[in-house]
Design an enzyme around this catalytic site. Structure first.
Site, PDB file in Angstrom:
ATOM      1  N   ASP A   2     -28.654   0.722 -15.685  1.00  0.00           N
ATOM      2  CA  ASP A   2     -30.104   0.661 -15.502  1.00  0.00           C
ATOM      3  C   ASP A   2     -30.757   1.825 -16.254  1.00  0.00           C
ATOM      4  O   ASP A   2     -30.311   2.966 -16.142  1.00  0.00           O
ATOM      5  CB  ASP A   2     -30.438   0.763 -14.010  1.00  0.00           C
ATOM      6  CG  ASP A   2     -29.861  -0.403 -13.228  1.00  0.00           C
ATOM      7  OD1 ASP A   2     -30.166  -1.555 -13.578  1.00  0.00           O
ATOM      8  OD2 ASP A   2     -29.096  -0.166 -12.278  1.00  0.00           O
ATOM      9  N   LYS A  40     -39.086   4.582 -15.063  1.00  0.00           N
ATOM     10  CA  LYS A  40     -40.263   5.171 -14.407  1.00  0.00           C
ATOM     11  C   LYS A  40     -40.250   6.682 -14.533  1.00  0.00           C
ATOM     12  O   LYS A  40     -39.179   7.317 -14.524  1.00  0.00           O
ATOM     13  CB  LYS A  40     -40.267   4.789 -12.926  1.00  0.00           C
ATOM     14  CG  LYS A  40     -40.726   3.377 -12.699  1.00  0.00           C
ATOM     15  CD  LYS A  40     -41.071   3.143 -11.244  1.00  0.00           C
ATOM     16  CE  LYS A  40     -41.360   1.674 -11.025  1.00  0.00           C
ATOM     17  NZ  LYS A  40     -40.778   1.168  -9.793  1.00  0.00           N
ATOM     18  N   ASP A  47     -28.619  -2.258 -24.039  1.00  0.00           N
ATOM     19  CA  ASP A  47     -29.681  -2.985 -24.735  1.00  0.00           C
ATOM     20  C   ASP A  47     -30.909  -2.097 -24.892  1.00  0.00           C
ATOM     21  O   ASP A  47     -31.839  -2.436 -25.609  1.00  0.00           O
ATOM     22  CB  ASP A  47     -30.109  -4.194 -23.891  1.00  0.00           C
ATOM     23  CG  ASP A  47     -30.581  -3.722 -22.514  1.00  0.00           C
ATOM     24  OD1 ASP A  47     -29.732  -3.200 -21.756  1.00  0.00           O
ATOM     25  OD2 ASP A  47     -31.797  -3.801 -22.224  1.00  0.00           O
TER      26      ASP A  47
HETATM   27  C1  LIG Z   1     -28.106  -3.818 -15.255  1.00  0.00           C
HETATM   28  S1  LIG Z   1     -26.716  -3.907 -14.203  1.00  0.00           S
HETATM   29  C2  LIG Z   1     -25.380  -4.060 -15.362  1.00  0.00           C
HETATM   30  C3  LIG Z   1     -24.173  -4.697 -14.764  1.00  0.00           C
HETATM   31  C4  LIG Z   1     -23.030  -5.027 -15.747  1.00  0.00           C
HETATM   32  N1  LIG Z   1     -22.496  -3.850 -16.366  1.00  0.00           N
HETATM   33  C5  LIG Z   1     -23.521  -5.989 -16.809  1.00  0.00           C
HETATM   34  O1  LIG Z   1     -23.710  -5.546 -17.948  1.00  0.00           O
HETATM   35  O2  LIG Z   1     -23.700  -7.167 -16.504  1.00  0.00           O
HETATM   36  C6  LIG Z   1     -26.565  -2.243 -13.658  1.00  0.00           C
HETATM   37  C7  LIG Z   1     -25.582  -2.070 -12.523  1.00  0.00           C
HETATM   38  O3  LIG Z   1     -25.460  -0.683 -12.242  1.00  0.00           O
HETATM   39  C8  LIG Z   1     -25.312  -0.507 -10.857  1.00  0.00           C
HETATM   40  N2  LIG Z   1     -25.734   0.877 -10.566  1.00  0.00           N
HETATM   41  C9  LIG Z   1     -26.852   1.498 -11.008  1.00  0.00           C
HETATM   42  N3  LIG Z   1     -26.889   2.772 -10.612  1.00  0.00           N
HETATM   43  C10 LIG Z   1     -25.762   2.965  -9.873  1.00  0.00           C
HETATM   44  C11 LIG Z   1     -25.222   4.085  -9.185  1.00  0.00           C
HETATM   45  N4  LIG Z   1     -25.841   5.255  -9.187  1.00  0.00           N
HETATM   46  N5  LIG Z   1     -24.037   3.938  -8.553  1.00  0.00           N
HETATM   47  C12 LIG Z   1     -23.403   2.730  -8.559  1.00  0.00           C
HETATM   48  N6  LIG Z   1     -23.853   1.636  -9.194  1.00  0.00           N
HETATM   49  C13 LIG Z   1     -25.011   1.748  -9.858  1.00  0.00           C
HETATM   50  C14 LIG Z   1     -26.188  -1.579 -10.231  1.00  0.00           C
HETATM   51  O4  LIG Z   1     -25.765  -1.881  -8.932  1.00  0.00           O
HETATM   52  C15 LIG Z   1     -25.966  -2.727 -11.224  1.00  0.00           C
HETATM   53  O5  LIG Z   1     -24.949  -3.606 -10.809  1.00  0.00           O
END
Ligand SMILES: C[S@@+](CC[C@H](N)C(=O)[O-])C[C@H]1O[C@@H](n2cnc3c(N)ncnc32)[C@H](O)[C@@H]1O
Length: 218
Positions: free
Chosen positions: A120, A124, A156
């Site tokens: 992610d 923000k 991306d």
């Molecule tokens: C945009 S998704 C991408 C998932 C996968 N890598 C893909 O490309 O399809 C981002 C993922 O990061 C996880 N995530 C974000 N921050 C995190 C954190 N601090 N600890 C654990 N998981 C996290 C979210 O739960 C989510 O599943």
């Protein structure tokens, strides 16, 4: 999730204990190969693994290495663990926790490589410290990564990519090895990049270019 023998979860934010199959508890820091994989292969992590496409893809490509996908979302990890089980990928496993706590679950030098896949971007104002390439995260990775171990970022997002390049430049222990703002504009430099995650497929369908970099932390 508790019926899988390739999933470990931590719900207590103050604890180093993870719960595996049938809620058996383990203090697994420094002991992933001893407790879970039962071999001495190198360990690669996929952070923000979501449904674990990259973990399973790399585990299939490199049976002589171990892979651990890490994410906080149980339903997503469930999917990756289910597919790894169906494919008989004994070198792929999953850890459900917040990545902020990663150094509680891995010992010094326990990890050989880290992939960060479509994390992610936290766009923000005031949230950039939550990006998985913020300096505070690089410090955590440095504690568990073997000297010379590579960290890979595939994304991306232009803002996250630019930010990551800046953090690598500013963090004295980080050294950029390779970066590319549009990996599919030319033949791929690394065969590992052929793997595609759920989010990557969505972004490609919208015509968004995919960025990739790798760096070390010594
Ligand atoms: C945009 S998704 C991408 C998932 C996968 N890598 C893909 O490309 O399809 C981002 C993922 O990061 C996880 N995530 C974000 N921050 C995190 C954190 N601090 N600890 C654990 N998981 C996290 C979210 O739960 C989510 O599943």
């Amino acid at each position: 999730m508790v019926s899988f023998d390739n999933v470990y979860q931590c719900f207590d934010l103050d604890s180093k204990i993870v719960l595996g199959k049938d809620r058996t508890s383990y203090e697994i820091q420094g002991k992933w190969n001893e407790i879970h994989f039962k071999n001495d292969q190198d360990i690669t992590l996929e952070l923000a693994c979501g449904r674990g496409e990259y973990t399973n893809y790399l585990a299939e490509m490199y049976p002589e290495r171990n892979f651990l996908g890490i994410d906080i979302k149980g339903a997503r990890i469930w999917k990756g663990a289910k597919i790894a089980t169906a494919k008989g990928l004994s070198n792929a496993a999953y850890l459900r926790t917040k990545i902020e706590r990663i150094e509680h679950f891995f010992g010094e030098d326990e990890v050989s490589e880290i992939w960060i896949t479509f994390a992610d971007p936290f766009l923000k104002k005031g949230k950039s410290n939550r990006r998985l390439t913020a300096k505070s995260f690089l410090e955590r990775y440095r504690k568990i990564l073997k000297p010379g171990g590579i960290v890979h970022l595939k994304t991306d997002n232009d803002v996250l990519f630019e930010f990551s390049l800046e953090q690598i430049d500013e963090y004295p222990h980080a050294k950029l090895i390779y970066s590319n703002w549009d990996i599919y504009s030319n033949p791929l430099e690394f065969k590992e990049l052929e793997g595609k995650t759920y989010y990557e497929v969505m972004h490609l369908a919208k015509g968004i270019t995919i960025k990739y970099l790798q760096f070390t932390l010594d």
